[in-house]
Design a protein around this motif. Structure first.
Motif, PDB file in Angstrom:
ATOM      1  N   LEU A 270     -48.359 -25.048   3.248  1.00 52.19           N
ATOM      2  CA  LEU A 270     -47.305 -24.118   2.838  1.00 52.19           C
ATOM      3  C   LEU A 270     -46.049 -24.442   3.624  1.00 52.19           C
ATOM      4  N   ILE A 271     -44.905 -24.482   2.938  1.00 54.37           N
ATOM      5  CA  ILE A 271     -43.640 -24.824   3.571  1.00 54.37           C
ATOM      6  C   ILE A 271     -42.618 -23.764   3.199  1.00 54.37           C
ATOM      7  N   SER A 272     -41.799 -23.376   4.174  1.00 49.61           N
ATOM      8  CA  SER A 272     -40.788 -22.365   3.904  1.00 49.61           C
ATOM      9  C   SER A 272     -39.609 -22.553   4.852  1.00 49.61           C
ATOM     10  N   ASN A 273     -38.437 -22.077   4.416  1.00 46.45           N
ATOM     11  CA  ASN A 273     -37.252 -22.120   5.271  1.00 46.45           C
ATOM     12  C   ASN A 273     -37.190 -20.935   6.220  1.00 46.45           C
ATOM     13  N   ARG A 274     -37.924 -19.873   5.877  1.00 43.25           N
ATOM     14  CA  ARG A 274     -37.893 -18.654   6.696  1.00 43.25           C
ATOM     15  C   ARG A 274     -39.300 -18.291   7.163  1.00 43.25           C
ATOM     16  N   GLU A 275     -39.393 -17.870   8.418  1.00 38.23           N
ATOM     17  CA  GLU A 275     -40.678 -17.522   9.006  1.00 38.23           C
ATOM     18  C   GLU A 275     -41.339 -16.349   8.270  1.00 38.23           C
ATOM     19  N   GLU A 276     -40.531 -15.349   7.886  1.00 40.17           N
ATOM     20  CA  GLU A 276     -41.080 -14.175   7.200  1.00 40.17           C
ATOM     21  C   GLU A 276     -41.716 -14.578   5.867  1.00 40.17           C
ATOM     22  N   GLU A 277     -41.028 -15.448   5.139  1.00 39.18           N
ATOM     23  CA  GLU A 277     -41.543 -15.901   3.847  1.00 39.18           C
ATOM     24  C   GLU A 277     -42.836 -16.700   4.027  1.00 39.18           C
ATOM     25  N   LEU A 278     -42.875 -17.542   5.063  1.00 41.86           N
ATOM     26  CA  LEU A 278     -44.068 -18.325   5.346  1.00 41.86           C
ATOM     27  C   LEU A 278     -45.242 -17.409   5.674  1.00 41.86           C
ATOM     28  N   GLN A 279     -45.015 -16.399   6.515  1.00 41.49           N
ATOM     29  CA  GLN A 279     -46.065 -15.455   6.871  1.00 41.49           C
ATOM     30  C   GLN A 279     -46.578 -14.716   5.638  1.00 41.49           C
ATOM     31  N   GLN A 280     -45.658 -14.337   4.761  1.00 37.63           N
ATOM     32  CA  GLN A 280     -46.023 -13.641   3.523  1.00 37.63           C
ATOM     33  C   GLN A 280     -46.904 -14.543   2.641  1.00 37.63           C
ATOM     34  N   ASN A 281     -46.527 -15.813   2.525  1.00 37.17           N
ATOM     35  CA  ASN A 281     -47.308 -16.765   1.734  1.00 37.17           C
ATOM     36  C   ASN A 281     -48.691 -16.991   2.339  1.00 37.17           C
ATOM     37  N   ILE A 282     -48.773 -17.049   3.658  1.00 35.19           N
ATOM     38  CA  ILE A 282     -50.068 -17.217   4.321  1.00 35.19           C
ATOM     39  C   ILE A 282     -50.974 -16.035   4.010  1.00 35.19           C
ATOM     40  N   GLU A 283     -50.439 -14.834   4.053  1.00 34.18           N
ATOM     41  CA  GLU A 283     -51.232 -13.635   3.760  1.00 34.18           C
ATOM     42  C   GLU A 283     -51.731 -13.640   2.316  1.00 34.18           C
ATOM     43  N   ILE A 284     -50.889 -14.082   1.392  1.00 29.53           N
ATOM     44  CA  ILE A 284     -51.300 -14.165  -0.019  1.00 29.53           C
ATOM     45  C   ILE A 284     -52.444 -15.156  -0.175  1.00 29.53           C
ATOM     46  N   TRP A 285     -52.319 -16.329   0.448  1.00 25.40           N
ATOM     47  CA  TRP A 285     -53.359 -17.348   0.339  1.00 25.40           C
ATOM     48  C   TRP A 285     -54.655 -16.884   1.003  1.00 25.40           C
ATOM     49  N   GLN A 286     -54.556 -16.173   2.125  1.00 23.39           N
ATOM     50  CA  GLN A 286     -55.764 -15.688   2.791  1.00 23.39           C
ATOM     51  C   GLN A 286     -56.522 -14.717   1.899  1.00 23.39           C
ATOM     52  N   LYS A 287     -55.800 -13.881   1.161  1.00 19.25           N
ATOM     53  CA  LYS A 287     -56.454 -12.937   0.250  1.00 19.25           C
ATOM     54  C   LYS A 287     -57.191 -13.680  -0.852  1.00 19.25           C
TER      55      LYS A 287
END
Length: 156
Positions: A83-100
């Motif tokens: 997962l790649i993102s320009n913003r830390e918040e967006e990256l964290q959000q994407n990680i949480e989605i993938w973990q679910k």
């Protein structure tokens, strides 16, 4: 698999052709103790088939269409995700989605274990009548429990 092909708009004629290649498919396992008897293949894709990359991509795209955002921000491999993102918040959000997406319930764990043991017993020709516990089979043949493998893969 066929549902994914249809959802992606694959012509029905081609879906039926793929179905035909999987109907009554059988194989045998080659082990150090010798070859097993032939057994039916009812899950997965044929090993070594030229269709595998197409089927894998088709299935992954269909199953993950609600989770994915856009290339190149997500790179999918056989058992890895980047997962790649320009913003830390967006990256964290994407990680949480993938973990679910990869959360496995106790019911699913039990189903995985039952399926694994049914396949292992068939390949190793160990009947339930032999009264050999699953733990003994895992230990004797050096096989790691499938749920442990899934949990390990999630932690990587």
């Amino acid at each position: 698999m066929y549902w994914c092909l249809r959802k992606r708009g694959t012509e029905e004629k081609l879906v039926r052709l793929v179905e035909a290649t999987y109907r009554n498919a059988a194989t045998k396992a080659v082990t150090q103790q010798g070859d097993t008897d032939e057994f039916k293949i009812t899950v997965g894709v044929h090993q070594g088939s030229a269709l595998n990359p197409f089927l894998f991509i088709n299935i992954m795209d269909t199953l993950l269409e609600d989770v994915r955002t856009a290339i190149p921000w997500e790179l999918l491999f056989t058992h890895d995700v980047a997962l790649i993102s320009n913003r830390e918040e967006e990256l964290q959000q994407n990680i949480e989605i993938w973990q679910k997406c990869w959360t496995v319930t106790k019911k699913e764990e039990a189903l995985l274990r039952r399926t694994e043991m049914r396949i292992l017993r068939h390949i190793l020709q160990i009947s339930l009548k032999d009264k050999m516990r699953d733990e003994v089979i895992h230990s004797r043949y050096g096989i790691t429990d499938i749920v442990e493998k899934v949990q390990e893969a999630r932690l990587r």
